[in-house]
Design a protein around this motif. Structure first.
Motif, mmCIF file in Angstrom:
data_model
loop_
_atom_site.group_PDB
_atom_site.id
_atom_site.type_symbol
_atom_site.label_atom_id
_atom_site.label_comp_id
_atom_site.label_asym_id
_atom_site.label_seq_id
_atom_site.Cartn_x
_atom_site.Cartn_y
_atom_site.Cartn_z
ATOM 1 N N GLY A 33 105.859 41.003 29.183
ATOM 2 C CA GLY A 33 106.079 40.062 30.272
ATOM 3 C C GLY A 33 107.151 39.038 29.989
ATOM 4 N N LYS A 34 107.968 39.293 28.963
ATOM 5 C CA LYS A 34 109.010 38.338 28.585
ATOM 6 C C LYS A 34 110.386 39.015 28.597
ATOM 7 N N PRO A 35 111.423 38.306 29.045
ATOM 8 C CA PRO A 35 112.779 38.873 29.027
ATOM 9 C C PRO A 35 113.315 38.948 27.605
ATOM 10 N N LEU A 36 113.956 40.058 27.269
ATOM 11 C CA LEU A 36 114.529 40.247 25.940
ATOM 12 C C LEU A 36 115.963 40.731 26.060
ATOM 13 N N GLU A 37 116.692 40.670 24.960
ATOM 14 C CA GLU A 37 118.033 41.220 24.940
ATOM 15 C C GLU A 37 117.944 42.736 25.068
ATOM 16 N N SER A 38 118.931 43.324 25.685
ATOM 17 C CA SER A 38 118.882 44.753 26.024
ATOM 18 C C SER A 38 118.668 45.644 24.804
ATOM 19 N N GLU A 39 119.198 45.251 23.648
ATOM 20 C CA GLU A 39 119.065 46.108 22.467
ATOM 21 C C GLU A 39 117.639 46.134 21.910
ATOM 22 N N HIS A 40 116.799 45.209 22.377
ATOM 23 C CA HIS A 40 115.416 45.161 21.899
ATOM 24 C C HIS A 40 114.430 45.802 22.882
ATOM 25 N N ILE A 41 114.957 46.404 23.918
ATOM 26 C CA ILE A 41 114.107 47.104 24.888
ATOM 27 C C ILE A 41 113.997 48.564 24.476
ATOM 28 N N THR A 42 112.812 49.107 24.529
ATOM 29 C CA THR A 42 112.570 50.486 24.115
ATOM 30 C C THR A 42 113.546 51.446 24.781
ATOM 31 N N GLU A 43 114.084 52.361 24.011
ATOM 32 C CA GLU A 43 115.136 53.267 24.476
ATOM 33 C C GLU A 43 114.748 54.040 25.734
ATOM 34 N N GLN A 44 113.506 54.533 25.775
ATOM 35 C CA GLN A 44 113.104 55.374 26.906
ATOM 36 C C GLN A 44 113.083 54.616 28.234
ATOM 37 N N VAL A 45 113.002 53.308 28.198
ATOM 38 C CA VAL A 45 113.017 52.515 29.431
ATOM 39 C C VAL A 45 114.357 52.684 30.132
ATOM 40 N N TRP A 46 115.413 52.831 29.339
ATOM 41 C CA TRP A 46 116.766 52.950 29.883
ATOM 42 C C TRP A 46 117.042 54.326 30.487
ATOM 43 N N TYR A 47 116.102 55.248 30.326
ATOM 44 C CA TYR A 47 116.268 56.563 30.941
ATOM 45 C C TYR A 47 115.895 56.523 32.428
ATOM 46 N N PHE A 48 115.331 55.402 32.868
ATOM 47 C CA PHE A 48 115.013 55.175 34.290
ATOM 48 C C PHE A 48 114.145 56.287 34.881
ATOM 49 N N GLY A 49 113.149 56.723 34.113
ATOM 50 C CA GLY A 49 112.265 57.763 34.608
ATOM 51 C C GLY A 49 111.528 57.364 35.877
ATOM 52 N N GLY A 50 111.052 56.116 35.919
ATOM 53 C CA GLY A 50 110.320 55.651 37.087
ATOM 54 C C GLY A 50 111.218 55.284 38.249
ATOM 55 N N ILE A 51 112.405 54.756 37.961
ATOM 56 C CA ILE A 51 113.313 54.324 39.022
ATOM 57 C C ILE A 51 114.044 55.505 39.639
ATOM 58 N N LEU A 52 114.606 56.370 38.802
ATOM 59 C CA LEU A 52 115.373 57.506 39.320
ATOM 60 C C LEU A 52 114.488 58.726 39.591
ATOM 61 N N GLY A 53 113.725 59.126 38.574
ATOM 62 C CA GLY A 53 112.932 60.337 38.694
ATOM 63 C C GLY A 53 111.836 60.269 39.740
ATOM 64 N N SER A 54 110.861 59.385 39.495
ATOM 65 C CA SER A 54 109.727 59.269 40.421
ATOM 66 C C SER A 54 109.999 58.301 41.559
ATOM 67 N N GLY A 55 111.146 57.639 41.532
ATOM 68 C CA GLY A 55 111.477 56.671 42.569
ATOM 69 C C GLY A 55 112.487 57.187 43.569
ATOM 70 N N VAL A 56 113.769 57.085 43.224
ATOM 71 C CA VAL A 56 114.849 57.451 44.146
ATOM 72 C C VAL A 56 114.790 58.923 44.545
ATOM 73 N N LEU A 57 114.663 59.817 43.549
ATOM 74 C CA LEU A 57 114.640 61.247 43.861
ATOM 75 C C LEU A 57 113.410 61.648 44.671
ATOM 76 N N MET A 58 112.344 60.856 44.591
ATOM 77 C CA MET A 58 111.132 61.180 45.333
ATOM 78 C C MET A 58 111.200 60.677 46.778
ATOM 79 N N ILE A 59 112.048 59.697 47.039
ATOM 80 C CA ILE A 59 112.167 59.168 48.396
ATOM 81 C C ILE A 59 112.716 60.226 49.349
#
Length: 204
Positions: A33-59
């Motif tokens: 629940g806290k903002p962090l620098e981009s390099e400290h965010i888990t790598e898989q988050v940047w794959y945008f599975g929820g935003i692109l895969g289950s989100g945009v492509l599902m619309i």
């Protein structure tokens, strides 16, 4: 129920699932629940599975499914030129797109759950040492190991909970799109009006 009406129900179900997936992916950019620098965010988050895969492509398939039932089902009985069969057949293609998108989200989520979050494991002087201490997935059955992550607070449960939601939502989306593949085939064969035609024949 006509196959067009059933497809509309699937579309109505897919939209809130897509919204949930997008929100989960966005929340993963704020570990604990806290903002962090981009390099400290888990790598898989940047794959945008929820935003692109289950989100945009599902619309896209969701909107197509919703539009398959614009006219009265019984009004097309016996009229193969009305385009209903083609519409149901084309919905299979969009359902396949949905399967691919949701499947991508499922794979990313599964990998992320296995690897665990990136977190602070120790402090050397004034420097915080960031690492991914659970790359072998052993933390899933050993909750006491979560204490290895010093910061951000509750990052392990945050990571595990949100990616688990993405995994489950993705599996549900895959199942719904797979159902539409079958429904689309039936609609193409029956002209989207199997049930209604049967009712009309009985009334004559």
């Amino acid at each position: 129920m006509c196959s067009g009406s059933f497809a509309k129900c699937l579309g109505v179900t897919l939209i809130p699932l897509s919204i949930v997936c997008v929100l989960c992916n966005i929340l993963l950019f704020f570990p604990g629940g806290k903002p962090l620098e981009s390099e400290h965010i888990t790598e898989q988050v940047w794959y945008f599975g929820g935003i692109l895969g289950s989100g945009v492509l599902m619309i896209f398939p969701a909107l197509v499914f919703l539009g398959l039932k614009n006219n009265d089902c019984c009004g097309c009985c016996g009229n193969e030129s009305c385009g209903r069969r083609f519409a149901m057949l084309s919905s299979i293609l969009f359902a396949a797109v949905g399967v691919v998108g949701a499947g991508y989200s499922v794979i990313v989520s599964a990998v992320a759950i296995n690897h665990g979050p990136q977190c602070v494991v120790s402090t050397e002087g004034s420097e915080k040492v960031w690492s991914t201490p659970f790359s072998d997935g052993n933390y899933l059955t050993n909750k006491t190991a979560w204490s290895v992550c010093k910061e951000p607070e509750n990052v392990v449960s945050w990571h595990l909970s949100l990616f688990s939601v993405l995994l489950v939502m993705g599996l549900i989306q895959v199942a719904l799109c797979a159902v539409q593949v079958v429904n689309g085939l039936l609609g193409a064969l029956c002209g989207d009006c199997c049930g209604c035609c049967g009712g009309s024949d009985g009334a004559v």
